[in-house]
Design a protein around this motif. Structure first.
Motif, mmCIF file in Angstrom:
data_model
loop_
_atom_site.group_PDB
_atom_site.id
_atom_site.type_symbol
_atom_site.label_atom_id
_atom_site.label_comp_id
_atom_site.label_asym_id
_atom_site.label_seq_id
_atom_site.Cartn_x
_atom_site.Cartn_y
_atom_site.Cartn_z
ATOM 1 N N PRO A 29 3.134 122.419 53.340
ATOM 2 C CA PRO A 29 2.941 122.347 54.893
ATOM 3 C C PRO A 29 3.951 121.509 55.648
ATOM 4 O O PRO A 29 4.683 120.443 55.008
ATOM 5 C CB PRO A 29 1.372 121.537 55.037
ATOM 6 C CG PRO A 29 1.609 120.589 53.659
ATOM 7 C CD PRO A 29 2.361 121.560 52.576
ATOM 8 N N GLY A 30 4.071 121.936 56.857
ATOM 9 C CA GLY A 30 5.285 121.537 57.875
ATOM 10 C C GLY A 30 4.519 120.183 58.283
ATOM 11 O O GLY A 30 3.236 119.850 57.991
ATOM 12 N N PRO A 31 5.422 119.545 59.216
ATOM 13 C CA PRO A 31 4.581 118.004 59.650
ATOM 14 C C PRO A 31 3.076 118.559 60.572
ATOM 15 O O PRO A 31 2.562 117.662 60.286
ATOM 16 C CB PRO A 31 5.682 117.762 60.842
ATOM 17 C CG PRO A 31 6.949 118.538 60.668
ATOM 18 C CD PRO A 31 6.637 119.755 59.748
ATOM 19 N N ARG A 32 2.973 119.335 61.215
ATOM 20 C CA ARG A 32 1.712 119.595 61.841
ATOM 21 C C ARG A 32 1.030 120.764 61.178
ATOM 22 O O ARG A 32 0.152 121.529 61.904
ATOM 23 C CB ARG A 32 1.977 120.134 63.421
ATOM 24 C CG ARG A 32 2.872 119.258 64.038
ATOM 25 C CD ARG A 32 2.123 117.841 64.432
ATOM 26 N NE ARG A 32 0.839 118.093 64.953
ATOM 27 C CZ ARG A 32 0.831 118.166 66.467
ATOM 28 N NH1 ARG A 32 1.912 117.738 67.220
ATOM 29 N NH2 ARG A 32 -0.648 118.084 67.053
ATOM 30 N N ALA A 74 -3.817 119.212 51.208
ATOM 31 C CA ALA A 74 -2.580 118.596 51.705
ATOM 32 C C ALA A 74 -2.311 118.805 53.106
ATOM 33 O O ALA A 74 -2.547 119.698 53.762
ATOM 34 C CB ALA A 74 -1.410 118.979 50.720
ATOM 35 N N THR A 75 -2.011 117.484 53.930
ATOM 36 C CA THR A 75 -1.559 117.754 55.436
ATOM 37 C C THR A 75 -0.074 117.280 55.509
ATOM 38 O O THR A 75 0.325 116.216 54.619
ATOM 39 C CB THR A 75 -2.475 116.660 56.026
ATOM 40 O OG1 THR A 75 -2.732 115.158 55.455
ATOM 41 C CG2 THR A 75 -4.082 116.953 55.804
ATOM 42 N N GLY A 76 0.339 117.686 56.551
ATOM 43 C CA GLY A 76 1.796 117.401 56.878
ATOM 44 C C GLY A 76 1.642 115.972 57.324
ATOM 45 O O GLY A 76 0.558 115.625 57.923
ATOM 46 N N ALA A 77 2.851 115.548 57.503
ATOM 47 C CA ALA A 77 2.969 114.030 57.975
ATOM 48 C C ALA A 77 2.224 113.616 59.439
ATOM 49 O O ALA A 77 1.795 112.840 59.498
ATOM 50 C CB ALA A 77 4.484 113.661 58.016
#
Ligand SMILES: NC(=O)c1ccc[n+]([C@@H]2O[C@H](COP(=O)([O-])OP(=O)(O)OC[C@H]3O[C@@H](n4cnc5c(N)ncnc54)[C@H](OP(=O)(O)O)[C@@H]3O)[C@@H](O)[C@H]2O)c1
Length: 340
Positions: A29-32, A74-77
């Motif tokens: 995943p990217g940040p969002r 999982a989640t982006g930052a």
């Protein structure tokens, strides 16, 4: 984060496509964005149209299917809306979060054209393109909602404003039709179900139908719909057939009634003379699934009314091609699901 995933991809075959199951690198995943472990996916008639190449070109290797449900792994930052472990479903039009539909949203419909769908055990989804799935539903049940249920919801509730005492007519006993029946019953409306199978008609009655008509043995089903409604007709119709059913739908419609133009079972051909619509002050609304906002409102309704999607059969990912064949055979009552 997992290193690999199992995925179904479409490859060219006989002028259309066929499914190929492969293992490839898991996306990150990217940040969002959010990484979702898809637990179940479901099939819609549209997926057959995509497979057959009837909805235009499809990128080689496209991941099919729009409808799935799973858990956040999982989640982006920069993700704020979701946490690992949340039960979620991606929305059909990735960019139609809320507000009116825009044509620019069309190409981002999951599982068609150039936009990958959910037939993979891991997918990455923008955080705004996910909804929480209703409490009390399994992943298999929740996987039937993003297209079929939401289409019936937009047609009947958002656009049709169906209310207690109204009469709904649905065509067949597939996904959209049975969600229409369940939503209408919960709202206190009565539903007439058309089906080619007497066995499915009996099942529809058990699910809450008010009346059923066999459209094969009673090809003039519009006459029967008017007879059943004391000559008045149905106040709401989910038009799923297209060119070969539209005239009869018009003749089945009550004065001031509402047709939701949804389906293409009999093709994409031209429609009828609309003078009757004018004469009875009727309305046709074109319906194209729904937004994330509609999806959330529908989920609250499903929770309140304890509505459980009707699943006909569940297939393993290894048998996903058989799930497509089953859908094409038309023997199903409700939804066909693939368990990932
Ligand atoms: N506009 C949108 O946003 C949207 C969204 C979802 C679906 N759709 C369209 O809506 C239609 C329904 O989709 P779905 O996924 O619910 O289909 P589905 O689950 O595959 O439904 C199949 C069932 O529909 C019935 N049927 C087939 N041909 C029929 C006909 N000529 N007249 C009456 N009933 C017929 C049959 O029921 P019986 O066996 O009982 O006869 C068949 O088993 C499709 O055309 C699909 O492309 C449009």
């Amino acid at each position: 984060m997992p290193a690999s995933r199992r995925v179904g991809r479409l490859i060219p075959h006989n002028g259309g496509h066929r499914l190929q199951l492969v293992e490839d690198t898991a996306p990150r995943p990217g940040p969002r964005e959010v990484l979702v472990q898809i637990e179940a996916a479901s099939l819609n008639y549209r997926d057959l149209l995509v497979l057959r190449g009837q909805l235009g070109p499809v990128r080689e290797g496209l991941i099919p299917l729009s409808d799935g449900a799973g858990r956040v792994v999982a989640t982006g930052a920069d993700v704020t809306r979701w946490r690992v472990g949340d039960w979620v479903a991606p929305i059909f039009y990735r960019r139609w979060i809320a507000g009116p539909f825009r044509e620019a949203y069309g190409p981002a419909a999951l599982g068609g054209g150039d936009t990958d769908g959910v037939l993979a055990d891991l997918v990455v989804v923008p955080e705004a393109s996910l909804v929480r799935i209703p409490d009390g539903l399994s992943f298999e049940e929740a996987a039937t909602l993003p297209c079929a249920a939401l289409t019936a919801w937009q047609a009947l509730v958002v656009r049709g404003r169906l209310a207690a005492g109204d009469t709904l007519l649905v065509q067949g006993t597939g996904g959209v039709a049975l969600f229409g029946l369940q939503i209408a019953t919960a709202l206190g409306a009565r539903t007439i179900v058309l089906s080619s199978s007497d066995e499915k008609r009996a099942r529809a009655m058990k699910l809450g139908a008010w009346a059923t008509v066999n459209y094969k043995t009673t090809p003039e089903w519009d006459v029967e719909v008017r007879r059943l409604t004391d000559g008045l007709g149905a106040t709401h119709i989910l038009e799923l057939g297209g060119p070969d059913t539209f005239d009869r739908s018009l003749r089945s419609l009550a004065a001031g009634g509402h047709i939701a133009q949804i389906g293409v079972f009999t093709g994409f051909g031209p429609h009828s003379n609309l003078i009757r619509l004018q004469m009875i002050n009727g309305t046709i609304d074109g319906i194209n699934v729904g937004s994330g906002e509609h999806f959330e409102a529908m989920n609250a309704f499903l929770e309140t009314h304890g509505i459980k999607p009707v699943i006909d059969k569940t297939f393993a990912l290894a048998d996903a091609q058989a799930a497509f064949d089953e859908l094409a055979g038309g023997r199903h009552f409700g939804k066909i699901v693939v368990r990932l």
